[in-house]
Design an enzyme around this catalytic site. Structure first.
Site, PDB file in Angstrom:
ATOM      1  N   PRO A   1      10.928 -47.979 -37.729  1.00 54.28           N
ATOM      2  CA  PRO A   1      11.486 -48.560 -37.283  1.00 54.28           C
ATOM      3  C   PRO A   1      11.396 -48.555 -36.269  1.00 54.28           C
ATOM      4  O   PRO A   1      11.691 -47.612 -35.095  1.00 54.28           O
ATOM      5  CB  PRO A   1      13.144 -48.168 -37.937  1.00 54.28           C
ATOM      6  CG  PRO A   1      13.229 -47.077 -38.846  1.00 54.28           C
ATOM      7  CD  PRO A   1      11.412 -46.512 -38.475  1.00 54.28           C
ATOM      8  N   ASN A   2      11.857 -50.108 -35.031  1.00 53.76           N
ATOM      9  CA  ASN A   2      12.012 -50.247 -33.917  1.00 53.76           C
ATOM     10  C   ASN A   2      10.881 -49.510 -33.300  1.00 53.76           C
ATOM     11  O   ASN A   2      10.833 -50.006 -31.867  1.00 53.76           O
ATOM     12  CB  ASN A   2      13.425 -49.117 -33.233  1.00 53.76           C
ATOM     13  CG  ASN A   2      14.535 -49.745 -34.213  1.00 53.76           C
ATOM     14  OD1 ASN A   2      15.235 -50.963 -33.907  1.00 53.76           O
ATOM     15  ND2 ASN A   2      15.641 -49.141 -34.676  1.00 53.76           N
TER      16      ASN A   2
ATOM     17  N   ARG B   1      11.985 -51.292 -24.318  1.00 47.79           N
ATOM     18  CA  ARG B   1      13.653 -50.957 -23.687  1.00 47.79           C
ATOM     19  C   ARG B   1      13.083 -50.115 -23.411  1.00 47.79           C
ATOM     20  O   ARG B   1      12.079 -48.847 -24.290  1.00 47.79           O
ATOM     21  CB  ARG B   1      13.988 -51.493 -25.639  1.00 47.79           C
ATOM     22  CG  ARG B   1      14.510 -52.607 -25.664  1.00 47.79           C
ATOM     23  CD  ARG B   1      15.822 -53.539 -25.761  1.00 47.79           C
ATOM     24  NE  ARG B   1      15.509 -55.305 -25.737  1.00 47.79           N
ATOM     25  CZ  ARG B   1      15.250 -56.134 -27.049  1.00 47.79           C
ATOM     26  NH1 ARG B   1      15.869 -54.641 -27.980  1.00 47.79           N
ATOM     27  NH2 ARG B   1      14.794 -56.943 -27.602  1.00 47.79           N
TER      28      ARG B   1
ATOM     29  N   TYR C   1      11.539 -43.544 -23.758  1.00 48.89           N
ATOM     30  CA  TYR C   1      10.019 -43.988 -25.184  1.00 48.89           C
ATOM     31  C   TYR C   1       8.435 -44.639 -24.112  1.00 48.89           C
ATOM     32  O   TYR C   1       7.791 -44.623 -24.467  1.00 48.89           O
ATOM     33  CB  TYR C   1      10.021 -44.948 -26.287  1.00 48.89           C
ATOM     34  CG  TYR C   1      10.876 -44.479 -26.891  1.00 48.89           C
ATOM     35  CD1 TYR C   1      11.398 -43.127 -27.869  1.00 48.89           C
ATOM     36  CD2 TYR C   1      12.765 -44.980 -27.136  1.00 48.89           C
ATOM     37  CE1 TYR C   1      12.205 -42.408 -28.624  1.00 48.89           C
ATOM     38  CE2 TYR C   1      12.970 -44.175 -27.592  1.00 48.89           C
ATOM     39  CZ  TYR C   1      13.301 -43.337 -29.102  1.00 48.89           C
ATOM     40  OH  TYR C   1      14.322 -42.219 -30.209  1.00 48.89           O
TER      41      TYR C   1
ATOM     42  N   ASN D   1       4.478 -42.002 -37.400  1.00 49.61           N
ATOM     43  CA  ASN D   1       5.763 -41.809 -36.683  1.00 49.61           C
ATOM     44  C   ASN D   1       7.042 -42.121 -37.737  1.00 49.61           C
ATOM     45  O   ASN D   1       7.340 -43.668 -37.540  1.00 49.61           O
ATOM     46  CB  ASN D   1       5.864 -42.205 -35.557  1.00 49.61           C
ATOM     47  CG  ASN D   1       7.388 -41.950 -34.042  1.00 49.61           C
ATOM     48  OD1 ASN D   1       7.583 -41.895 -34.991  1.00 49.61           O
ATOM     49  ND2 ASN D   1       6.928 -42.153 -33.143  1.00 49.61           N
TER      50      ASN D   1
ATOM     51  N   ALA E   1      13.110 -42.807 -36.647  1.00 51.58           N
ATOM     52  CA  ALA E   1      14.516 -42.387 -37.429  1.00 51.58           C
ATOM     53  C   ALA E   1      14.741 -41.550 -39.226  1.00 51.58           C
ATOM     54  O   ALA E   1      15.178 -40.888 -39.086  1.00 51.58           O
ATOM     55  CB  ALA E   1      15.872 -43.835 -37.112  1.00 51.58           C
TER      56      ALA E   1
ATOM     57  N   ASP F   1       9.500 -38.122 -50.145  1.00 55.08           N
ATOM     58  CA  ASP F   1       8.478 -37.411 -51.056  1.00 55.08           C
ATOM     59  C   ASP F   1       7.253 -38.515 -51.832  1.00 55.08           C
ATOM     60  O   ASP F   1       6.690 -38.374 -52.604  1.00 55.08           O
ATOM     61  CB  ASP F   1       9.627 -38.304 -52.633  1.00 55.08           C
ATOM     62  CG  ASP F   1      10.579 -37.668 -52.724  1.00 55.08           C
ATOM     63  OD1 ASP F   1      11.068 -36.205 -52.306  1.00 55.08           O
ATOM     64  OD2 ASP F   1      11.847 -37.897 -53.374  1.00 55.08           O
TER      65      ASP F   1
ATOM     66  N   GLU G   1       2.753 -35.947 -39.083  1.00 60.45           N
ATOM     67  CA  GLU G   1       3.801 -36.407 -38.338  1.00 60.45           C
ATOM     68  C   GLU G   1       3.665 -36.504 -36.760  1.00 60.45           C
ATOM     69  O   GLU G   1       3.767 -35.227 -36.007  1.00 60.45           O
ATOM     70  CB  GLU G   1       5.445 -35.638 -38.904  1.00 60.45           C
ATOM     71  CG  GLU G   1       6.029 -36.387 -38.869  1.00 60.45           C
ATOM     72  CD  GLU G   1       7.804 -35.065 -38.982  1.00 60.45           C
ATOM     73  OE1 GLU G   1       7.553 -33.894 -39.730  1.00 60.45           O
ATOM     74  OE2 GLU G   1       8.805 -35.406 -38.196  1.00 60.45           O
TER      75      GLU G   1
ATOM     76  N   HIS H   1       5.376 -37.216 -33.503  1.00 63.66           N
ATOM     77  CA  HIS H   1       6.563 -38.177 -32.195  1.00 63.66           C
ATOM     78  C   HIS H   1       6.511 -38.181 -31.001  1.00 63.66           C
ATOM     79  O   HIS H   1       6.485 -37.321 -29.880  1.00 63.66           O
ATOM     80  CB  HIS H   1       7.654 -37.758 -32.257  1.00 63.66           C
ATOM     81  CG  HIS H   1       8.535 -37.182 -33.637  1.00 63.66           C
ATOM     82  ND1 HIS H   1       9.354 -37.659 -34.232  1.00 63.66           N
ATOM     83  CD2 HIS H   1       8.372 -36.481 -34.688  1.00 63.66           C
ATOM     84  CE1 HIS H   1       9.103 -37.765 -36.116  1.00 63.66           C
ATOM     85  NE2 HIS H   1       9.084 -36.509 -35.909  1.00 63.66           N
TER      86      HIS H   1
ATOM     87  N   ARG I   1      16.114 -33.438 -27.938  1.00 70.03           N
ATOM     88  CA  ARG I   1      17.242 -34.076 -28.343  1.00 70.03           C
ATOM     89  C   ARG I   1      18.443 -33.595 -29.383  1.00 70.03           C
ATOM     90  O   ARG I   1      18.734 -32.509 -29.110  1.00 70.03           O
ATOM     91  CB  ARG I   1      16.225 -35.480 -28.221  1.00 70.03           C
ATOM     92  CG  ARG I   1      15.820 -35.486 -27.261  1.00 70.03           C
ATOM     93  CD  ARG I   1      15.110 -36.873 -27.708  1.00 70.03           C
ATOM     94  NE  ARG I   1      15.285 -38.214 -28.138  1.00 70.03           N
ATOM     95  CZ  ARG I   1      15.357 -38.907 -28.221  1.00 70.03           C
ATOM     96  NH1 ARG I   1      14.545 -39.446 -28.985  1.00 70.03           N
ATOM     97  NH2 ARG I   1      16.440 -40.333 -28.269  1.00 70.03           N
TER      98      ARG I   1
ATOM     99  N   ARG J   1      18.242 -34.563 -35.109  1.00 69.86           N
ATOM    100  CA  ARG J   1      17.420 -34.908 -34.695  1.00 69.86           C
ATOM    101  C   ARG J   1      16.081 -33.609 -35.348  1.00 69.86           C
ATOM    102  O   ARG J   1      14.593 -34.017 -34.513  1.00 69.86           O
ATOM    103  CB  ARG J   1      16.684 -35.766 -33.287  1.00 69.86           C
ATOM    104  CG  ARG J   1      17.059 -36.960 -32.766  1.00 69.86           C
ATOM    105  CD  ARG J   1      16.686 -37.734 -31.382  1.00 69.86           C
ATOM    106  NE  ARG J   1      17.602 -38.389 -31.579  1.00 69.86           N
ATOM    107  CZ  ARG J   1      17.302 -40.118 -31.111  1.00 69.86           C
ATOM    108  NH1 ARG J   1      17.117 -40.389 -32.470  1.00 69.86           N
ATOM    109  NH2 ARG J   1      18.468 -40.655 -31.179  1.00 69.86           N
TER     110      ARG J   1
HETATM  111  O1  CA2 Z   1      10.536 -39.314 -30.715  1.00 78.72           O
HETATM  112  C1  CA2 Z   1       9.625 -40.402 -31.259  1.00 78.72           C
HETATM  113  O2  CA2 Z   1       9.249 -40.779 -32.069  1.00 78.72           O
HETATM  114  C2  CA2 Z   1      10.793 -40.514 -32.747  1.00 78.72           C
HETATM  115  O3  CA2 Z   1      10.675 -40.931 -33.135  1.00 78.72           O
HETATM  116  C3  CA2 Z   1      11.070 -41.962 -31.662  1.00 78.72           C
HETATM  117  C4  CA2 Z   1      12.485 -42.561 -32.816  1.00 78.72           C
HETATM  118  C5  CA2 Z   1      13.710 -41.765 -33.450  1.00 78.72           C
HETATM  119  O4  CA2 Z   1      15.072 -41.802 -33.860  1.00 78.72           O
HETATM  120  C6  CA2 Z   1      13.226 -40.179 -34.034  1.00 78.72           C
HETATM  121  O5  CA2 Z   1      14.233 -38.868 -33.634  1.00 78.72           O
HETATM  122  C7  CA2 Z   1      11.739 -39.920 -32.405  1.00 78.72           C
HETATM  123  C8  CA2 Z   1      13.731 -43.689 -32.211  1.00 78.72           C
HETATM  124  C9  CA2 Z   1      12.007 -45.270 -32.171  1.00 78.72           C
HETATM  125  C10 CA2 Z   1      12.809 -46.313 -31.589  1.00 78.72           C
HETATM  126  O6  CA2 Z   1      12.294 -46.915 -30.830  1.00 78.72           O
HETATM  127  C11 CA2 Z   1      12.734 -47.288 -29.726  1.00 78.72           C
HETATM  128  C12 CA2 Z   1      11.350 -47.799 -28.713  1.00 78.72           C
HETATM  129  C13 CA2 Z   1      11.974 -48.099 -28.113  1.00 78.72           C
HETATM  130  C14 CA2 Z   1      13.082 -48.798 -27.685  1.00 78.72           C
HETATM  131  C15 CA2 Z   1      14.354 -48.520 -28.621  1.00 78.72           C
HETATM  132  C16 CA2 Z   1      13.562 -47.641 -29.731  1.00 78.72           C
END
Ligand code: CA2
Length: 149
Positions: A10-11, A18, A23, A74, A77, A87, A98, A100, A107, A111
């Site tokens: 997600p996201n 953003r 990121y 990846n 969240a 699972d 996996e 990230h 962080r 996390r």
């Molecule tokens: O560091 C990573 O790759 C994470 O998987 C990114 C997740 C976070 O919840 C994990 O703890 C670590 C969040 C992805 C959200 O991606 C965005 C990208 C651009 C702007 C906002 C969110």
């Protein structure tokens, strides 16, 4: 030819648009382009899948063994919350790496715990888009060794 499924949670569709301080500025399309190149150099192929929905990710993992030899994921969240994705990874019969972008251990405390890591062959965290590239190389290596998650 080894086919690797790359799953973005997600996201991650917002990458590059953003929160660049956290990121970075590389878009998902940019990451996919470099993974395609690395796969080709290694005589392999990738397919990318992004979803904001837990069930869609679970279904994709469940179907993966029909067309792929390994998964790079990846879970975003869902890394920290999803028993269903854990699972699915445990049951899929493929090596799963996996990855990230950020170093999750530098962080917030929530996390620091991954539900997926114990059922993955390994984890790459903190190298920005390069985490995916390293993860892909690890997945290709796991294919060659015949590893399973
Ligand atoms: O560091 C990573 O790759 C994470 O998987 C990114 C997740 C976070 O919840 C994990 O703890 C670590 C969040 C992805 C959200 O991606 C965005 C990208 C651009 C702007 C906002 C969110």
């Amino acid at each position: 030819m080894n086919r690797i499924l790359v799953i973005h949670g997600p996201n991650l569709d917002l990458l590059g648009t953003r929160e660049p301080d956290v990121y970075g500025r590389t878009t998902l399309a940019g990451i996919e382009a470099s993974l395609k190149r690395i796969a080709k150099e290694n005589g392999a192929e990738i397919e990318s899948f992004q979803s904001n929905h837990e069930g869609e990710i679970v279904s994709k993992i469940g179907q993966a063994s029909a067309g792929f030899q390994a998964i790079v994921i990846n879970p975003a969240a869902y890394t920290h919350t999803s028993v269903a994705i854990r699972d699915a990874v445990a049951a899929c019969g493929l090596p799963v790496v996996e990855v990230h972008l950020s170093n999750v251990y530098r962080r917030e405390e929530f996390r620091h715990h991954s539900l997926v890591a114990p059922v993955a062959v390994g984890q790459v965290t903190g190298f920005g888009p390069q985490s995916y590239e390293l993860g892909l190389l690890a997945a290709l290596s796991a294919c060659r060794k015949g590893a399973r998650s």
